[in-house]
Design a protein around this motif. Structure first.
Motif, PDB file in Angstrom:
ATOM      1  N   LEU A  45       0.803  -1.119  -0.055  1.00  0.00           N
ATOM      2  CA  LEU A  45      -0.052  -0.076   0.021  1.00  0.00           C
ATOM      3  C   LEU A  45       0.948   1.311  -0.042  1.00  0.00           C
ATOM      4  CD1 LEU A  45      -3.125  -0.125  -0.069  1.00  0.00           C
ATOM      5  CD2 LEU A  45      -3.067   0.523   2.370  1.00  0.00           C
ATOM      6  N   GLY A  46       1.935   1.188   0.985  1.00  0.00           N
ATOM      7  CA  GLY A  46       2.646   2.406   1.038  1.00  0.00           C
ATOM      8  C   GLY A  46       3.548   2.581  -0.306  1.00  0.00           C
ATOM      9  N   ALA A  47       3.879   1.559  -1.087  1.00  0.00           N
ATOM     10  CA  ALA A  47       4.589   1.607  -2.517  1.00  0.00           C
ATOM     11  C   ALA A  47       3.603   2.231  -3.433  1.00  0.00           C
ATOM     12  CB  ALA A  47       5.260   0.171  -2.820  1.00  0.00           C
ATOM     13  N   LEU A  48       2.396   1.794  -3.163  1.00  0.00           N
ATOM     14  CA  LEU A  48       1.329   2.111  -4.264  1.00  0.00           C
ATOM     15  C   LEU A  48       1.257   3.814  -4.208  1.00  0.00           C
ATOM     16  CD1 LEU A  48      -0.094   0.075  -6.170  1.00  0.00           C
ATOM     17  CD2 LEU A  48      -2.063   0.490  -4.911  1.00  0.00           C
ATOM     18  N   VAL A  49       1.066   4.215  -2.945  1.00  0.00           N
ATOM     19  CA  VAL A  49       0.834   5.814  -2.813  1.00  0.00           C
ATOM     20  C   VAL A  49       2.324   6.446  -3.352  1.00  0.00           C
ATOM     21  CG1 VAL A  49       0.996   7.338  -0.916  1.00  0.00           C
ATOM     22  CG2 VAL A  49      -0.499   5.324  -0.663  1.00  0.00           C
ATOM     23  N   LEU A  50       3.418   5.859  -2.986  1.00  0.00           N
ATOM     24  CA  LEU A  50       4.629   6.699  -3.536  1.00  0.00           C
ATOM     25  C   LEU A  50       4.459   6.534  -5.138  1.00  0.00           C
ATOM     26  CD1 LEU A  50       7.931   5.517  -1.679  1.00  0.00           C
ATOM     27  CD2 LEU A  50       6.420   7.528  -1.555  1.00  0.00           C
ATOM     28  N   LEU A  51       4.218   5.315  -5.673  1.00  0.00           N
ATOM     29  CA  LEU A  51       4.083   5.423  -7.154  1.00  0.00           C
ATOM     30  C   LEU A  51       2.951   6.424  -7.731  1.00  0.00           C
ATOM     31  CD1 LEU A  51       5.473   3.675  -9.268  1.00  0.00           C
ATOM     32  CD2 LEU A  51       3.420   2.224  -9.261  1.00  0.00           C
ATOM     33  N   GLY A  52       2.013   6.355  -6.895  1.00  0.00           N
ATOM     34  CA  GLY A  52       0.999   7.507  -7.290  1.00  0.00           C
ATOM     35  C   GLY A  52       1.646   8.951  -7.355  1.00  0.00           C
ATOM     36  N   LEU A  53       2.399   9.195  -6.399  1.00  0.00           N
ATOM     37  CA  LEU A  53       2.819  10.521  -6.361  1.00  0.00           C
ATOM     38  C   LEU A  53       4.000  10.526  -7.350  1.00  0.00           C
ATOM     39  CD1 LEU A  53       4.306  11.096  -2.540  1.00  0.00           C
ATOM     40  CD2 LEU A  53       2.747  12.683  -3.961  1.00  0.00           C
ATOM     41  N   VAL A  54       4.648   9.738  -7.701  1.00  0.00           N
ATOM     42  CA  VAL A  54       5.490  10.047  -9.056  1.00  0.00           C
ATOM     43  C   VAL A  54       4.613   9.989 -10.166  1.00  0.00           C
ATOM     44  CG1 VAL A  54       7.674   8.986 -10.036  1.00  0.00           C
ATOM     45  CG2 VAL A  54       7.445   8.869  -7.568  1.00  0.00           C
ATOM     46  N   ALA A  55       3.875   9.178 -10.267  1.00  0.00           N
ATOM     47  CA  ALA A  55       3.027   9.171 -11.335  1.00  0.00           C
ATOM     48  C   ALA A  55       2.426  10.548 -11.582  1.00  0.00           C
ATOM     49  CB  ALA A  55       1.906   7.951 -11.426  1.00  0.00           C
ATOM     50  N   LEU A  56       1.769  11.130 -10.779  1.00  0.00           N
ATOM     51  CA  LEU A  56       1.373  12.336 -10.660  1.00  0.00           C
ATOM     52  C   LEU A  56       2.283  13.304 -11.158  1.00  0.00           C
ATOM     53  CD1 LEU A  56      -1.157  14.441 -10.147  1.00  0.00           C
ATOM     54  CD2 LEU A  56      -0.110  14.674  -8.005  1.00  0.00           C
ATOM     55  N   ALA A  57       3.527  13.406 -10.728  1.00  0.00           N
ATOM     56  CA  ALA A  57       4.599  14.148 -11.233  1.00  0.00           C
ATOM     57  C   ALA A  57       4.813  13.782 -12.891  1.00  0.00           C
ATOM     58  CB  ALA A  57       5.907  14.139 -10.529  1.00  0.00           C
ATOM     59  N   GLY A  58       4.878  12.794 -13.183  1.00  0.00           N
ATOM     60  CA  GLY A  58       5.077  12.362 -14.451  1.00  0.00           C
ATOM     61  C   GLY A  58       4.007  12.962 -15.226  1.00  0.00           C
ATOM     62  N   VAL A  59       2.623  12.635 -14.834  1.00  0.00           N
ATOM     63  CA  VAL A  59       1.715  13.164 -15.794  1.00  0.00           C
ATOM     64  C   VAL A  59       1.672  14.703 -15.878  1.00  0.00           C
ATOM     65  CG1 VAL A  59      -0.818  13.460 -15.921  1.00  0.00           C
ATOM     66  CG2 VAL A  59       0.048  11.212 -15.560  1.00  0.00           C
ATOM     67  N   LEU A  60       2.124  15.328 -14.987  1.00  0.00           N
ATOM     68  CA  LEU A  60       2.043  16.865 -14.836  1.00  0.00           C
ATOM     69  C   LEU A  60       3.408  17.332 -16.035  1.00  0.00           C
ATOM     70  CD1 LEU A  60       1.465  17.902 -11.397  1.00  0.00           C
ATOM     71  CD2 LEU A  60      -0.290  17.593 -13.113  1.00  0.00           C
ATOM     72  N   ALA A  61       4.382  16.579 -15.776  1.00  0.00           N
ATOM     73  CA  ALA A  61       5.460  16.907 -16.617  1.00  0.00           C
ATOM     74  C   ALA A  61       5.110  16.724 -18.241  1.00  0.00           C
ATOM     75  CB  ALA A  61       6.700  15.964 -16.626  1.00  0.00           C
ATOM     76  N   MET A  62       4.270  15.741 -18.358  1.00  0.00           N
ATOM     77  CA  MET A  62       4.134  15.627 -19.964  1.00  0.00           C
ATOM     78  C   MET A  62       2.609  16.401 -20.092  1.00  0.00           C
ATOM     79  SD  MET A  62       6.164  13.405 -20.672  1.00  0.00           S
ATOM     80  CE  MET A  62       5.612  13.210 -22.389  1.00  0.00           C
ATOM     81  N   ARG A  63       2.058  16.926 -19.411  1.00  0.00           N
ATOM     82  CA  ARG A  63       0.945  17.789 -19.572  1.00  0.00           C
ATOM     83  C   ARG A  63       1.120  19.274 -20.276  1.00  0.00           C
ATOM     84  NH1 ARG A  63       0.751  21.568 -16.350  1.00  0.00           N
ATOM     85  NH2 ARG A  63      -1.000  23.080 -16.806  1.00  0.00           N
ATOM     86  N   ARG A  64       2.656  19.800 -19.963  1.00  0.00           N
ATOM     87  CA  ARG A  64       3.155  20.798 -20.626  1.00  0.00           C
ATOM     88  C   ARG A  64       2.969  20.965 -22.171  1.00  0.00           C
ATOM     89  NH1 ARG A  64       8.269  21.426 -19.938  1.00  0.00           N
ATOM     90  NH2 ARG A  64       8.337  19.336 -20.030  1.00  0.00           N
ATOM     91  N   PRO A  65       2.570  22.028 -22.704  1.00  0.00           N
ATOM     92  CA  PRO A  65       2.483  21.924 -24.112  1.00  0.00           C
ATOM     93  C   PRO A  65       3.780  21.664 -24.731  1.00  0.00           C
ATOM     94  CG  PRO A  65       1.652  24.122 -23.115  1.00  0.00           C
ATOM     95  CD  PRO A  65       2.143  23.194 -21.996  1.00  0.00           C
ATOM     96  N   ALA A  66       4.925  22.005 -24.143  1.00  0.00           N
ATOM     97  CA  ALA A  66       6.259  21.919 -24.990  1.00  0.00           C
ATOM     98  C   ALA A  66       6.796  20.631 -24.476  1.00  0.00           C
ATOM     99  CB  ALA A  66       7.197  22.967 -24.541  1.00  0.00           C
ATOM    100  N   ALA A  67       6.002  19.554 -23.905  1.00  0.00           N
ATOM    101  CA  ALA A  67       6.715  18.467 -23.485  1.00  0.00           C
ATOM    102  C   ALA A  67       7.185  17.559 -24.770  1.00  0.00           C
ATOM    103  CB  ALA A  67       5.684  17.749 -22.680  1.00  0.00           C
ATOM    104  N   THR A  68       8.131  16.751 -24.580  1.00  0.00           N
ATOM    105  CA  THR A  68       8.503  15.806 -25.574  1.00  0.00           C
ATOM    106  C   THR A  68       8.649  14.482 -24.830  1.00  0.00           C
ATOM    107  OG1 THR A  68      10.727  16.183 -25.161  1.00  0.00           O
ATOM    108  CG2 THR A  68       9.765  17.495 -26.930  1.00  0.00           C
TER     109      THR A  68
END
Ligand SMILES: Nc1nc2c(c(=O)[nH]1)N[C@H]1C(S)=C(S)[C@@H](COP(=O)(O)O)O[C@H]1N2
Ligand SMILES: [Mo]
Length: 517
Positions: free
Chosen positions: A94-117
């Motif tokens: 469960l702990g690992a899942l929460v951590l993964l969720g955190l990182v995944a969120l950061a990843g999604v946010l990085a990709m949502r920028r208009p200039a993301a590659t």
């Protein structure tokens, strides 16, 4: 501290998140800093922040708004990371899942920028792998320590048991210390790479076709405390939504001119450099500058007249907006009739004799005299689109800001400083006044509510440039109220009185309290 206590598990969450984020930051520094997990989350927070809060932050925190924001993001992340650690005490999965969720969120946010590659997923991926690996190791170690304590054949409280517990604690602390040190080193290296990476090499700018004469001697030479006639690049204010300054590779950089044009243009940096360049002295200011504030600067810009570029592209009949886009996808819109009314709008590549500094828009930016920065001064410019307000809305337009924003007439008292104490006797009251593109006719000073006295003006550098001013003053002892207002060439004058340093608006008569001893 018991090795298996709550604190240890929370610490494991913090440690692994820290390690992941640091590793991700380092990878981002080497690829695209804006994709760093912390910065991706921070930028999203900036974009989502309600406009009034953002205005408040710019006003109250100034350039500290970004560190404050990053610190808040860091604190929020740490809280969640600690929570993930605590969860792991019950269920590691469960702990690992929460951590993964955190990182995944950061990843999604990085990709949502208009200039993301595509490479921009890398930092989050690395953060996930490193973070989860540290997490797994830490939880395993804590479990083992806990098990050892409960199942040990050693008698609880015996000398052997104490020694064993100490050894296990020492091992855990050593491991944690090593991971923390490595993380700090990775993060610091990332920061270092980002900072050095934005330095502009040895670009040599061509001269203007008709160089301007040097600026006249400013009042600052004669009177201490008055802002220099020209603001140096190092002292020029910086306002933008970027947590990291975009790093632009000048060889692959292009300026595209498209939309309602006869012929789309794509220009390289060298194309711009080899066009006839002009030099213009233009004062730039931010709409968030409070009365008496420092978000204003005056520089000599080198660039291509926007008119030349638009003529080459051939503007159609439908457009009413010039939408400019920065390399990170940020947009600014400028009314087309403003940029085409004959004023000196530039696509600038030079500032005060140097290539544009990274902070101020390298390799190219728009400079539009007479309007606030958010409607005409796009930094890190990469695209100019001729379009309509009906079809496209720029960053600040979407947030309810005006689409046209002519600069209001303003005067600032540089000396004496608000709330300062000065010596009685002969001194000067002095500062700068501006109303870009309308010019300053007169600056007036009022002492203790008396009559408005006309100040002396510094050299005239044109209607787009600020004007220095001063009034000699035989200062008598006591507390005094000094006010200043300016009048434009077309007779516009400031009205509302704003006493500084108590900011409450972006235009008005500045009034300061001075003590004369
Ligand atoms: N790409 C980009 N350009 C931008 C901005 C921004 O957030 N992003 N901010 C604008 C604002 S609000 C101002 S006041 C000026 C400030 O320019 P300076 O930082 O060079 O002083 O840049 C303008 N250009
Ligand atoms: Mo601004």
């Amino acid at each position: 501290m018991e090795p298996s206590s709550r604190t240890s598990y929370a610490a494991a969450g913090l440690l692994s998140t820290g390690a992941g984020v640091a590793a991700g930051h380092l990878v981002a520094a080497l690829t695209d800093p804006a994709a760093s997990p912390v910065l991706a989350v921070g930028s999203t927070v900036i974009d989502l922040t309600p406009t009034p809060v953002k205005e408040w932050a710019v006003r109250e925190l100034g350039t500290a708004d970004k560190p404050v924001l990053l610190a808040s993001v860091a604190l929020g992340t740490l809280a969640l990371a600690g929570g993930a650690g605590l969860l792991a005490r019950r269920s590691a999965r469960l702990g690992a899942l929460v951590l993964l969720g955190l990182v995944a969120l950061a990843g999604v946010l990085a990709m949502r920028r208009p200039a993301a590659t595509a490479v921009d997923v890398l930092p989050a991926l690395v953060a996930a792998v490193v973070g989860l690996a540290v997490f797994a190791l830490a939880v395993q170690a804590l479990r083992r320590a806990g098990d050892a304590r409960t199942t040990d054949a050693l008698e609880p409280g015996s000398a052997e048991a104490v020694v064993a517990a100490r050894a296990s604690r020492r091992g855990l602390l050593l491991g944690a210390g090593t991971v923390a040190a490595l993380s700090a080193a990775a993060a610091a290296t990332g920061q270092w790479v980002i900072r050095t990476g934005t330095q502009i090499g040895d670009i040599v700018l061509p001269r203007a076709a008709k160089p301007l004469p040097p600026l006249p001697t400013g009042l600052e030479e004669a009177h201490d405390g008055i802002s220099p006639l020209r603001t140096t690049n190092a002292r020029f204010y910086r306002v933008d939504t970027n947590l990291v300054v975009p790093r632009v590779d000048v060889d692959s950089w292009r300026l595209r001119i498209d939309g309602d044009v006869r012929q789309e243009l794509t220009l390289t940096y060298d194309d711009l450099r080899s066009m006839p360049l002009v030099e213009r002295d233009i004062t730039l200011t931010c709409v968030s500058n409070e009365v008496g504030g420092k978000y204003v600067g005056a520089a000599r810009w080198l660039g291509v007249p926007l008119k030349d570029l638009l003529d080459q592209a051939g503007v159609g009949t439908k457009a009413d907006q010039l939408l400019s886009t920065a390399v990170d996808g940020f947009t600014i819109s400028t009314p087309l009739d403003v940029v085409r009314d004959g004023r000196d709008v530039l696509v600038a590549i030079g500032m005060n004799g140097e290539p544009l500094p990274a902070d101020h828009g390298f390799p190219a930016r728009l400079v539009t005299p007479g309007v606030y920065g958010f409607v005409g001064a796009t930094k890190w410019l990469t695209r100019l689109t001729l379009t309509t307000y009906a079809a496209k809305r720029a960053y600040w337009t979407k947030r309810g800001w005006a689409t046209d924003a002519p600069i209001k007439v303003s005067a600032r008292i540089d000396t004496p400083r608000p709330l300062s104490t000065i010596k009685a006797g002969r001194t000067v009251i002095g500062g700068v006044a501006w109303a870009q593109h309308r010019g300053i006719r007169r600056v007036e000073v009022r002492i203790d509510g008396g009559a408005w006295q006309t100040a002396r003006l510094g050299p005239d550098v044109g209607v787009d440039y600020w004007r220095q001013w001063y009034l000699p003053w035989d200062a008598p002892s006591g507390r005094h109220l000094v006010a200043v207002r300016a009048v434009t060439l077309d007779g516009d004058v400031q009205t509302a009185v704003r006493r500084t340093p108590f900011p409450d608006g972006s235009s008005g008569i500045q009034e300061v309290v001075v003590t004369v001893a």
